[in-house]
Design a protein around this motif. Structure first.
Motif, PDB file in Angstrom:
ATOM      1  N   ARG A  90     -84.961 -25.499  -3.521  1.00 14.44           N
ATOM      2  CA  ARG A  90     -84.012 -24.841  -3.242  1.00 14.44           C
ATOM      3  C   ARG A  90     -82.712 -25.614  -4.101  1.00 14.44           C
ATOM      4  N   SER A  94     -80.647 -24.780  -7.512  1.00 16.32           N
ATOM      5  CA  SER A  94     -79.112 -24.651  -7.664  1.00 16.32           C
ATOM      6  C   SER A  94     -78.576 -25.685  -8.860  1.00 16.32           C
ATOM      7  N   LEU A 108     -82.906 -19.481  -7.074  1.00 14.24           N
ATOM      8  CA  LEU A 108     -81.822 -19.799  -5.954  1.00 14.24           C
ATOM      9  C   LEU A 108     -81.896 -18.861  -4.715  1.00 14.24           C
ATOM     10  N   SER A 112     -82.979 -19.010  -0.685  1.00 17.41           N
ATOM     11  CA  SER A 112     -81.669 -19.063   0.104  1.00 17.41           C
ATOM     12  C   SER A 112     -81.761 -17.734   1.007  1.00 17.41           C
ATOM     13  N   GLY A 120     -74.175 -20.902  -2.451  1.00 19.73           N
ATOM     14  CA  GLY A 120     -74.761 -21.458  -3.603  1.00 19.73           C
ATOM     15  C   GLY A 120     -74.161 -20.705  -4.915  1.00 19.73           C
ATOM     16  N   TRP A 123     -70.728 -22.085  -5.758  1.00 18.62           N
ATOM     17  CA  TRP A 123     -70.941 -23.510  -6.154  1.00 18.62           C
ATOM     18  C   TRP A 123     -71.062 -23.286  -7.687  1.00 18.62           C
ATOM     19  N   VAL A 124     -72.097 -22.528  -8.232  1.00 16.06           N
ATOM     20  CA  VAL A 124     -72.317 -22.357  -9.451  1.00 16.06           C
ATOM     21  C   VAL A 124     -71.418 -21.771 -10.114  1.00 16.06           C
TER      22      VAL A 124
END
Length: 211
Positions: A90, A94, A108, A112, A120, A123-124
């Motif tokens: 995982r 990411s 991802l 998840s 996530g 965040w990306v």
């Protein structure tokens, strides 16, 4: 490397904290053991999830320009080892999502649950116009079951980002960990075992300097 906020929502954090307290106190878990995960989603790598022990995991390839090295990523319990492996993938997914510039990266999503996928993806998105290069070291994994059914677990681990950098795709400018911040970050995650045997990451929060 330059980081973006990676935390759970307040509700998810509270739930995770409660689970951690249960684990530390050795209390009984009276809640349901069934944890619903996210759909596989769409993206680059193929991810086939058959409802059996032979479930296919996505193949995640990181470029030579960025590597994640995992140290002592083992456990004597075979099921916890599977959870460790899926937690590892995982994190790798990411990183691959950032490099691909795809917040909905299929690998991802595969690893998840709904909350962790939302975290996530955000965040990306924080790395829009950037990629990551260099190397990170992932170490000191600490994993334990929650409750008696062995379908839930918490996984804490540390990431040393001192040799990792973000790179502007247009200018080529690179940036490391901001001055005054620790390059060592503790990840605090909860995992749930799915019907197909995959351990999905359900919630994620990070603590810079937590290692």
């Amino acid at each position: 490397m330059a980081r973006r906020a990676l935390t759970t929502t307040a509700a998810a954090f509270a739930a995770t904290a409660a689970l951690l307290l249960t684990a530390c106190g050795g209390g009984d878990d009276s809640s349901s053991d069934d944890i619903k995960g996210a759909d596989s989603g769409s993206g680059s790598p193929s991810a086939s999830a058959s409802a059996a022990s032979g479930t296919k995991r996505p193949v995640i390839k990181l470029p030579d320009s960025f590597q994640a090295k995992f140290d002592s990523w083992t456990n004597s319990d075979p099921e916890l080892q599977t959870a460790l492996n899926d937690g590892k993938e995982r994190l790798r997914a990411s990183y691959a999502a950032i490099i691909a510039g795809d917040p909905q990266y299929s690998a991802l999503a595969f690893y998840s649950g709904q909350s962790a996928m939302s975290t996530g993806a955000a965040w990306v998105k924080g790395y829009k116009g950037l990629t990551i290069i260099g190397e990170v070291k992932v170490y000191d994994p600490r994993i334990t079951y929650l409750g008696n059914s062995k379908k839930r677990a918490t996984l804490f681990y540390c990431v040393d980002e001192s040799k990792g950098y973000s790179k502007d795709l247009k200018t080529g400018e690179t940036a490391g960990t901001p001055k005054g911040e620790s390059p060592r970050v503790q990840y605090r995650t909860s995992l749930g075992k799915q019907a197909d045997g995959v351990w999905k990451t359900m919630t994620v929060e990070t603590q810079p300097g937590g290692c």
